[in-house]
Design an enzyme around this catalytic site. Structure first.
Site, PDB file in Angstrom:
ATOM      1  N   ASP A   1     -17.380 -18.212 -55.620  1.00 33.96           N
ATOM      2  CA  ASP A   1     -18.517 -19.068 -55.269  1.00 33.96           C
ATOM      3  C   ASP A   1     -18.227 -19.760 -53.930  1.00 33.96           C
ATOM      4  OD1 ASP A   1     -20.874 -20.544 -55.572  1.00 33.96           O
ATOM      5  OD2 ASP A   1     -19.960 -22.059 -56.855  1.00 33.96           O
TER       6      ASP A   1
ATOM      7  N   GLU B   1     -19.807 -19.034 -48.438  1.00 30.50           N
ATOM      8  CA  GLU B   1     -20.643 -18.788 -47.225  1.00 30.50           C
ATOM      9  C   GLU B   1     -19.855 -19.031 -45.934  1.00 30.50           C
ATOM     10  OE1 GLU B   1     -21.597 -20.599 -49.930  1.00 30.50           O
ATOM     11  OE2 GLU B   1     -22.639 -18.839 -50.706  1.00 30.50           O
TER      12      GLU B   1
ATOM     13  N   ASP C   1     -28.322 -20.471 -56.350  1.00 33.61           N
ATOM     14  CA  ASP C   1     -28.928 -21.608 -57.049  1.00 33.61           C
ATOM     15  C   ASP C   1     -30.446 -21.540 -57.052  1.00 33.61           C
ATOM     16  OD1 ASP C   1     -26.370 -22.389 -57.502  1.00 33.61           O
ATOM     17  OD2 ASP C   1     -26.352 -23.915 -55.925  1.00 33.61           O
TER      18      ASP C   1
HETATM   19  O1  MIG Z   1     -21.705 -26.938 -55.475  1.00 29.63           O
HETATM   20  O2  MIG Z   1     -19.469 -24.300 -59.532  1.00 29.63           O
HETATM   21  O3  MIG Z   1     -24.082 -21.391 -57.126  1.00 29.63           O
HETATM   22  O4  MIG Z   1     -23.578 -21.152 -59.859  1.00 29.63           O
HETATM   23  O5  MIG Z   1     -22.489 -23.381 -61.153  1.00 29.63           O
HETATM   24  C1  MIG Z   1     -22.120 -26.155 -56.560  1.00 29.63           C
HETATM   25  C2  MIG Z   1     -20.635 -25.047 -59.667  1.00 29.63           C
HETATM   26  C3  MIG Z   1     -21.082 -25.115 -56.841  1.00 29.63           C
HETATM   27  C4  MIG Z   1     -22.693 -23.335 -57.026  1.00 29.63           C
HETATM   28  C5  MIG Z   1     -23.017 -22.061 -57.745  1.00 29.63           C
HETATM   29  C6  MIG Z   1     -23.321 -22.350 -59.182  1.00 29.63           C
HETATM   30  C7  MIG Z   1     -22.154 -23.049 -59.818  1.00 29.63           C
HETATM   31  C8  MIG Z   1     -21.825 -24.340 -59.047  1.00 29.63           C
HETATM   32  N1  MIG Z   1     -21.570 -24.007 -57.637  1.00 29.63           N
END
Ligand code: MIG
Length: 824
Positions: free
Chosen positions: A423, A426, A512
């Site tokens: 995650d 980016e 998200d």
């Molecule tokens: O700042 O890990 O897209 O699926 O649950 C949020 C927490 C960070 C973004 C992800 C989301 C995940 C969440 N993450």
């Protein structure tokens, strides 16, 4: 010829976003001064000093590369499976006005380079039709001050565009849009959003039913103006780098399938995932303790709702330190994982790129000692805030950093974690403490400064240059680490960010999204376009991540997504619980049925993934992909195809209990539930009560199905039924293997061939006891039971006919069957 950037609206936007002077000076390449054959490419010197190289990477794929500075840079690409493309042998003719290039094999594309007044390229297919031509009013151009580059192509009067990776746009085709590629963390993105998390600068164009593709391989912030500024042309460009692009002419039949085959031949194909990753997955930000995780898993088994995977979001960690466990809430992870495995579950943990800057944390220290963290412009270790507080970040564009990162999975893998979720890559960071403006949902404050340094695998550059590949290289490190640590298992990784070619390493989920009907509807154009951008393993958070869903929305979403490749419920931390049973009663019953449908059709999905590895054709497709010549199919944005043979028309509108379905022309379609036959090329109205997913099978197709099981671990003992849609002839293949590991690449697999024709089914079943047994044939769409059913000439008496479903079931005593015939 020169023009100022204010005449190129798209560029103005892109340049301002990058904080570059808006009054940059653009120039075209100018006229060709010399055309030189250099090996299997032709290099054109121009009056501007820019050089343009043209070559063929296959008979149907042309590469164009413009280097504004003259000498081309290193020929290296993160997108390409083999780093640099092959070049096929050329034929080259040259005169004062134009050059002509052909692949020596003949029978492929042809390129004509006009030399004056400024270099302009036209590409023709083997039949001599123009595929795509530079717009002579805006051919290739560059800005020597800023490094920006752009090219423009003429647009057909009616030309549609698919692909472009992940876009938040509600329409199926992207004509008339201005798209930016800059990987962006976009919480709760509104419908219409661009850019999102992924950069895949590739599209498939359709004009008069003929396809071609274009891939702009440039990792800088880039843009596509698909006829928005001027419907007569489209343009693509970037803030820096070379104007390096490929045109795929689509082979003899100019089909989208050929374009995608050739694009994925270059950028790689999604490897066959482990079979369990195609099962239903349950997630939550976060299941807060080991007890809760086990409780959720147990509830699935108690309620007999099938499921394969449970996801652990960031709270499993100790202070969000990657590769650790919270000792209080997850005191015995190995025990928890063993319990999950015993119940047929696999576990996936989330891993973010930020490594907590903490001298008492061994992972941080080890990365620092290995010298693998990103450095800022002044050469200091880059520090930025994310969940753990101040973090350092591996520079995944450095081979040593990837190796180090890959090695970190040794511990969780040893503890029993099965898959990994990457995650925030980016990369996304929190805004700096001294940032006083409004909290941006996206934008430069939410990622590294553009002058941060990256290794670029030996070609150092700024974050502006490498931003878009950071996430892909992170998940590459994950994938390669897992391949090495567990060579007999197929890695399962999921990533939020990526660049072209990310399919080689991971599944992609669409970040998200929001719990709204609009977002449910958006999943279809979003996921199908991403899928035909070369990324087969895609899915969206079921129910919508960012808010509490409603019972109806969740139920429809679980149903609509049942045949999308990555099938996972996930929801944000401040939302109400969301499991298939949350709403009880009728909702729970329907949710269970949706997941059961997924498991019944899982052998078909698995076959599609095996085919993807060989052909690049993805499981999930827009109608236009298979029916490019059917005008009625081109813009349909609320239906999707699963492979060639299943058409899904989910309800994505609140309170809707019937809907229109367009069935593509040239095939007949059998309603999965009623057996009713419909000729394609028209719109029909179907009932869609809450429990009904409108689903159609192409006449002539053979779909492998299995009984409802609780998880994929039960597949080996589950017999297959082949569902045959009657009323047209056709041939199909069904693929089976061990479901994990790589023995299939050494031949440990079998492919069953099925041919359907009038009154007759021919089967070719390679004999083997190693795979799911073929136990029955079902014929769909029969008006009446036949008088006699013969298996290899012998009449059988145990066939049963379901008149309401127009389905005839013929059990097979064994697999020694070659022909089944029906006598009226
Ligand atoms: O700042 O890990 O897209 O699926 O649950 C949020 C927490 C960070 C973004 C992800 C989301 C995940 C969440 N993450």
């Amino acid at each position: 010829m020169r023009w100022s950037s204010k005449h190129v609206p798209g560029l103005v936007v892109a340049l301002m976003l990058a904080n570059l002077p808006a009054q940059a000076a653009w120039q075209t390449t100018g006229a060709v001064t010399q055309a030189t054959r250099m090996g299997e490419q032709v290099s054109f010197a121009t009056t501007s000093g820019a050089r343009v190289a043209v070559s063929f990477v296959s008979a149907d794929a042309v590469r164009v590369r413009m280097s504004a500075a003259g000498a081309p840079g290193r020929d290296f690409s993160y997108a390409l499976e083999h780093g640099a493309p092959a070049q096929v042998k050329l034929r080259f003719d040259d005169n004062a006005e134009r050059s002509e290039l052909r692949a020596d094999a003949g029978n492929g594309a042809r390129v004509v380079v006009r030399k004056r007044p400024t270099l302009a390229i036209t590409i023709y297919d083997a039949q001599g039709r123009v595929v795509v031509a530079d717009d002579p009013a805006r051919p290739m151009a560059f800005d020597a001050d800023t490094g920006a580059v752009e090219a423009s192509k003429q647009r057909g009067a009616y030309e549609l565009y698919y692909g472009f990776g992940e876009q938040g746009l509600p329409t199926m085709s992207r004509e008339g849009q201005f798209l930016v590629d800059w990987n962006t963390d976009s919480y709760k993105y509104p419908v219409g959003s661009n850019p999102l998390y992924q950069t895949i600068p590739f599209f498939i164009a359709l004009r008069d039913g003929l396809a071609y593709g274009l891939f702009f391989d440039n990792t800088w912030r880039s843009h596509f103006d698909m006829g928005k500024s001027d419907p007569r042309r489209y343009a693509f460009g970037a803030d820096g780098g070379e104007l390096n692009y490929y045109v795929f002419t689509g082979g003899a039949d100019r089909s989208p399938a050929n374009v995608l085959r050739d694009y994925t031949a270059l950028t790689g194909r999604g490897a066959l995932p482990p079979r369990w990753a195609l099962g239903y997955q349950q997630s939550r930000y976060s299941y807060m303790s080991q007890a809760k995780v086990l409780d959720i898993a147990r509830t699935f088994r108690e309620k007999k709702i099938p499921a394969d995977v449970i996801h652990l979001d960031i709270d499993y960690m100790d202070g969000y330190r990657v590769f650790t466990w919270n000792p209080t809430t997850f005191p015995a992870p190995e025990k928890m994982l063993a319990d999950l495995h015993r119940d047929g579950f696999h576990a996936v943990t989330i891993v973010d790129p930020g490594v907590k800057f903490d001298d008492n944390y061994a992972v941080y220290r080890s990365g620092r000692d290995a010298g693998i963290y990103v450095r800022d412009a002044a050469g200091r270790e880059l520090h930025a805030k994310v969940w753990p507080g101040i973090c350092a970040f591996p520079d995944f564009t450095r081979a040593a950093a990837r190796a180090w990162w890959g090695e970190q999975y040794r511990k969780p893998l040893g503890e029993g974690v099965d898959g990994f979720w990457n995650d925030m890559n980016e990369p996304a960071i929190f805004t700096a403490d001294d940032f006083t403006g409004p909290q941006p949902a996206q934008g430069p404050q939410k990622t590294f400064a553009l002058d941060v340094r990256h290794d670029g695998d030996g070609d150092p550059g700024t974050h502006a240059r490498y931003h878009n590949v950071y996430g892909m290289q992170m998940v590459r490190a994950t994938f390669e680490g897992l391949r090495q640590l567990a060579p007999e298992k197929r890695p399962f990784a999921i990533t939020r960010a990526g660049y072209a070619g990310v399919q080689r390493y991971a599944a992609v989920w669409s970040g998200d999204n929001d719990a709204s009907w609009d977002h449910l509807a958006l999943t279809i154009p979003l996921l199908t376009n991403l899928s035909i951008s070369g990324v087969p393993f895609v899915g969206a958070d079921v129910g919508g991540f960012a808010a509490t869903t409603t019972p109806e929305l969740y139920t429809r979403w679980l149903q609509a997504a049942a045949l999308t490749p990555f099938y996972r419920t996930h929801s944000a931390t401040d939302t109400d619980p969301r499991e298939p049973w949350t709403y009880g009663g009728e909702y729970e019953r329907i949710n269970k049925a949706s997941i059961e449908l997924r498991y019944r059709l899982l052998p078909y999905l698995y076959t599609l993934f095996a085919q993807n590895e060989n052909t690049g054709l993805p499981p999930l497709r827009p109608l236009a992909f298979d029916y490019p010549r059917d005008a009625g199919a081109l813009l349909v944005a609320d239906e999707y195809l699963v492979g060639r043979d299943l058409l899904v028309a989910p309800v994505v509108v609140e309170n809707q209990r019937a809907r229109n379905v367009y069935l593509p022309k040239g095939d007949a379609w059998i309603d999965w539930w009623s057996g009713a036959r419909h000729e394609g090329g028209k719109t029909i109205k179907v009932d869609a009560p809450l429990e009904r997913l409108p689903l159609f099978v192409r006449a002539g197709a053979a779909i492998p199905t299995q009984p409802v099981i609780q998880h994929t671990g039960e597949m080996n003992n589950a017999p297959l039924t082949i569902a045959l849609a009657t009323g047209a002839s056709g041939t199909s293949e069904i693929y089976e293997d061990a479901g994990d590991g790589y023995a299939y690449r050494r031949g440990a697999a079998r492919t069953i061939k099925v041919a359907v024709s009038a009154g007759k089914v021919t089967l070719d079943i390679p004999k083997s006891a190693a795979y799911q047994r073929i136990a029955a044939i079902e014929l769909l769409g029969l008006e009446a039971a036949p008088a006699t059913v013969r298996i290899d000439g012998k009449a059988v008496s145990d066939a049963t006919f379901d008149a309401a479903g127009k389905r005839l079931r013929i059990p097979l005593a064994n697999e020694n069957v070659e022909e089944i015939s029906l006598v009226k």
